[in-house]
Every structure is written in structure tokens, then in C-alpha cells.
Design a protein around this motif. Sequence first.
Motif, short mmCIF file in Angstrom:
data_model
loop_
_atom_site.label_atom_id
_atom_site.label_comp_id
_atom_site.label_asym_id
_atom_site.label_seq_id
_atom_site.Cartn_x
_atom_site.Cartn_y
_atom_site.Cartn_z
N SER A 158 0.83 -1.21 0.00
CA SER A 158 0.00 0.00 0.00
C SER A 158 0.86 1.26 0.00
CB SER A 158 -0.93 0.01 1.22
OG SER A 158 -0.19 -0.03 2.42
N GLY A 159 2.16 1.09 -0.20
CA GLY A 159 3.07 2.23 -0.23
C GLY A 159 3.92 2.22 -1.49
N TYR A 160 4.14 3.40 -2.07
CA TYR A 160 4.94 3.53 -3.29
C TYR A 160 6.08 4.51 -3.02
CZ TYR A 160 5.96 3.75 -8.32
OH TYR A 160 6.55 3.64 -9.55
N ALA A 161 7.32 4.08 -3.23
CA ALA A 161 8.49 4.92 -2.99
C ALA A 161 9.12 5.30 -4.34
CB ALA A 161 9.50 4.19 -2.13
N VAL A 162 9.18 6.58 -4.63
CA VAL A 162 9.72 7.07 -5.90
C VAL A 162 11.24 7.11 -5.85
CG1 VAL A 162 9.78 9.03 -7.50
CG2 VAL A 162 7.64 8.41 -6.36
N ASP A 163 11.88 6.46 -6.85
CA ASP A 163 13.35 6.46 -6.99
C ASP A 163 14.03 6.15 -5.65
OD1 ASP A 163 15.52 6.56 -8.67
OD2 ASP A 163 15.78 8.73 -8.53
N ASN A 173 19.25 -3.45 -14.45
CA ASN A 173 18.49 -2.23 -14.18
C ASN A 173 18.64 -1.17 -15.26
OD1 ASN A 173 17.37 -2.76 -11.39
ND2 ASN A 173 19.54 -3.13 -11.01
N ALA A 174 19.73 -1.22 -16.00
CA ALA A 174 19.92 -0.36 -17.17
C ALA A 174 19.68 1.12 -16.86
CB ALA A 174 19.03 -0.82 -18.32
N ASN A 175 20.17 1.57 -15.69
CA ASN A 175 20.08 2.99 -15.31
C ASN A 175 18.65 3.49 -15.14
OD1 ASN A 175 22.97 3.36 -15.37
ND2 ASN A 175 22.82 3.40 -17.61
N ASP A 176 17.73 2.59 -14.93
CA ASP A 176 16.33 2.97 -14.71
C ASP A 176 16.19 3.59 -13.32
OD1 ASP A 176 13.62 3.26 -14.96
OD2 ASP A 176 13.14 1.13 -14.72
N GLU A 177 15.16 4.42 -13.14
CA GLU A 177 14.86 4.94 -11.82
C GLU A 177 14.35 3.80 -10.93
OE1 GLU A 177 13.40 9.42 -12.01
OE2 GLU A 177 12.29 8.15 -13.42
N SER A 178 14.67 3.89 -9.66
CA SER A 178 14.44 2.76 -8.75
C SER A 178 13.16 2.92 -7.94
CB SER A 178 15.63 2.57 -7.82
OG SER A 178 15.89 3.77 -7.11
N ASP A 179 12.02 3.12 -8.61
CA ASP A 179 10.74 3.15 -7.90
C ASP A 179 10.48 1.77 -7.28
OD1 ASP A 179 10.64 5.60 -9.12
OD2 ASP A 179 8.58 5.37 -9.83
N ARG A 180 9.87 1.77 -6.10
CA ARG A 180 9.63 0.51 -5.41
C ARG A 180 8.25 0.50 -4.75
NH1 ARG A 180 13.24 -0.60 -8.15
NH2 ARG A 180 15.23 -1.62 -7.63
N LEU A 181 7.62 -0.66 -4.74
CA LEU A 181 6.47 -0.90 -3.89
C LEU A 181 6.98 -1.42 -2.56
CD1 LEU A 181 3.76 -2.65 -6.11
CD2 LEU A 181 3.82 -0.29 -5.32
N ARG A 258 3.99 4.70 -12.10
CA ARG A 258 4.19 5.59 -10.93
C ARG A 258 2.94 6.44 -10.70
NH1 ARG A 258 9.05 9.63 -11.53
NH2 ARG A 258 10.25 7.72 -11.12
N SER A 259 2.43 7.04 -11.76
CA SER A 259 1.25 7.90 -11.64
C SER A 259 0.04 7.10 -11.18
CB SER A 259 0.96 8.56 -12.99
OG SER A 259 -0.25 9.29 -12.95
N ILE A 260 -0.14 5.91 -11.76
CA ILE A 260 -1.30 5.08 -11.42
C ILE A 260 -1.25 4.65 -9.96
CG2 ILE A 260 -2.37 2.83 -11.82
CD1 ILE A 260 -1.67 3.21 -14.81
N PHE A 261 -0.12 4.09 -9.54
CA PHE A 261 -0.04 3.56 -8.19
C PHE A 261 -0.12 4.65 -7.12
CE2 PHE A 261 1.26 -0.57 -9.88
CZ PHE A 261 0.68 -1.43 -8.95
N ASP A 263 -1.70 7.44 -7.28
CA ASP A 263 -3.10 7.88 -7.21
C ASP A 263 -3.98 6.81 -6.55
OD1 ASP A 263 -2.46 10.25 -8.41
OD2 ASP A 263 -3.21 9.70 -10.40
N ILE A 264 -3.76 5.55 -6.93
CA ILE A 264 -4.58 4.46 -6.39
C ILE A 264 -4.37 4.29 -4.89
CG2 ILE A 264 -4.78 1.93 -6.35
CD1 ILE A 264 -4.51 1.97 -9.38
N PHE A 265 -3.12 4.32 -4.45
CA PHE A 265 -2.86 4.18 -3.02
C PHE A 265 -3.42 5.37 -2.24
CE2 PHE A 265 1.07 1.29 -3.75
CZ PHE A 265 0.24 0.19 -3.89
N ALA A 266 -3.33 6.56 -2.82
CA ALA A 266 -3.88 7.74 -2.16
C ALA A 266 -5.39 7.64 -2.00
CB ALA A 266 -3.51 9.00 -2.93
N SER A 267 -6.04 6.88 -2.88
CA SER A 267 -7.49 6.73 -2.80
C SER A 267 -7.91 5.59 -1.87
CB SER A 267 -8.07 6.47 -4.20
OG SER A 267 -7.70 5.19 -4.68
N GLY A 268 -6.94 4.93 -1.24
CA GLY A 268 -7.26 3.91 -0.26
C GLY A 268 -7.23 2.47 -0.74
N HIS A 269 -6.79 2.24 -1.99
CA HIS A 269 -6.68 0.88 -2.48
C HIS A 269 -5.33 0.28 -2.08
CE1 HIS A 269 -10.03 2.29 -4.92
NE2 HIS A 269 -10.29 1.04 -5.23
N ILE A 270 -5.26 -1.06 -2.07
CA ILE A 270 -4.01 -1.75 -1.80
C ILE A 270 -3.80 -2.83 -2.85
CG2 ILE A 270 -4.08 -1.32 0.69
CD1 ILE A 270 -5.16 -4.13 1.08
#
Length: 288
Positions: A158-163, A173-181, A258-261, A263-270
Motif C-alpha cells: 500500500s506504499g509507493y516509494a519514488v526512486d 536495471n539499465a540505469n532505470d529509476e528505482s521506484d519501489r512498492l 508511478r502515476s497510477i499507483f 493515485d490508487i494508493f492515495a485513494s485507499g486501495h491496496i
Amino acid sequence: MSPSLTLAAVTEQAQGAARVAAESAGVRVSDENSLAGFLEIEALFNRVWLLPPGESAIPSELLRSISHAGCNVTAARDPAGRLVGAAAAIVTPQSTSMYSLIAGVLPGISDRGVGFALKQHQRAWGLARDLTEMTWTFDPLVSRNARFNLTKLGAYASGYAVDFYGPMQGEMNANDESDRLVAVWPLTSDESAACSEDRPIAVERPDFAPNDVLKLGPDGDPVLVAADGDLWCRVPADIVALRGQNPQLAAEWRRSIRSIFTDIFASGHIARGVSRDGWYRLPPGGTA
């Protein structure tokens, strides 16, 4: 945990399930406390993460310190004694939760159940020390890992951590940003116990109509839909391959998910599970 079960009973169940999981995978799973073993584990992790020479996913010195501090370093070996998987977790004093730092399995044997055996050993290890929860982070775009964590083990997110780590190096990983659930695994829950005995809750995306589609993905196909009272979000089948073939498209997927998760977590979904074809099930918070 069922009200009728004590922590001792759940611990006994977990220990039995861990033994069965190890036998099924054809490995011996145990706590590692030798320097030679830590060096092997460091090398295995570097191979799993395709790191260049001179870089390390986790140094053997740190593994030794983790073990010396009374935390968990787990090794899985085949009948010949070859290291085929490992994991490490730390414990915060006065906490009932443990934190999984890293876990990996030798490339080419990921379908044998070694990773599952490692996690079941860690579950039993934690419960034997009155720890009732494990947390860790994982890349939401890697659908295989997501399904293992949220469906096979019975964790939720229920938590999303940006980079979270900053830009990640290495071929994988090919230099991708490290967003994590942020995964939370209730070690005493009935679902986790059922999963430990290879009885996970089935997760299958229901059929949906065109008017159920809420958003399209970077590939032009539905990526977010509402069906049967839940939200469902799709991720690529193989983001690692996509990063190598089309880094720009992979980056678009990162921004979209990133945008979807968030928003979804902020709306109370898990996030409560992932289907075999890469769809996250996202019910309202607190539901099964």
C-alpha cells in the motif's frame, strides 16, 4: 492469525512448511555464519544482478556484520553443497517486524522453488523470535517478482516509494529509476500460512468491457481497469528485456505506473495479488 492459534502453534506450522518447501525445491536451507559462505553469497548476488566487476550488491563484510548482530542470513544449497540461493534480513530492536534486505536465486533455476524455500525459512526464523511481520521493497514493473511476493507469499502493498535507491546501475536495471512498492508480509496471517503450504488465493483478472477501461498504457492497450469491484493494473511481461531493447518505452512505463499507483494508493486501495499475465489486483483497503 486465527484467534484459536497461538504464536507457538503458528511457529510450528511455519517450521513444518519451511521443511516441506526446502524438500520440494531439492535444497538444504540454513542460517549462514561463515566467512566463506558470505563470500559465496556476495558472488551469487552479483551474478544475479549482472553487476560489473568491482561492484557489489551487498559486500561479504556487511553480511558478516548482519549475522554477527543476530540478524538473518539464509543460504540454500543443492545436494552437492553448491550455493543456489540466499537471503538476508535485519531486525530493529524492540520491533515485531523484520526487514528483508535482499534475496536472490542462481539464474536458470528460478522455477524450482528455491526462492519460496528461502522465504519460508525466513518466516519460520522470524516467528521463532516473536517477529510477526516482514517488509521489503520491490520493483512494481517486474511482474514475476510482484506475483511471487503478493500472490505466492501472501504479502500486500500500500506504499509507493519514488526512486528509492536513486538511479540503478548494472545490466539488469539499465540505469532505470528505482521506484519501489513496499511489501508487507503478515507472518501469522491465515493467508500467509495457506501460501506457505502452497495454497495461495487464485488471482485472475476478470473480463472487462470497453467502458471499464480507465487508462491506456504506453503500448496503447488497457493498463488500468475497474472490474468486479476492484481496480486492476497491468505491467509489462518482461521489463528487464524491454529496458535493453527500448529504454525510452521502459521509461514511459515507469512514469505511467508511478502515476497510477500513487493515485490508487492515495485513494485507499491496496495491492493484494498479481495474475499470471501481469495484472495487479487492487481492492479497496482492508478487503481480502
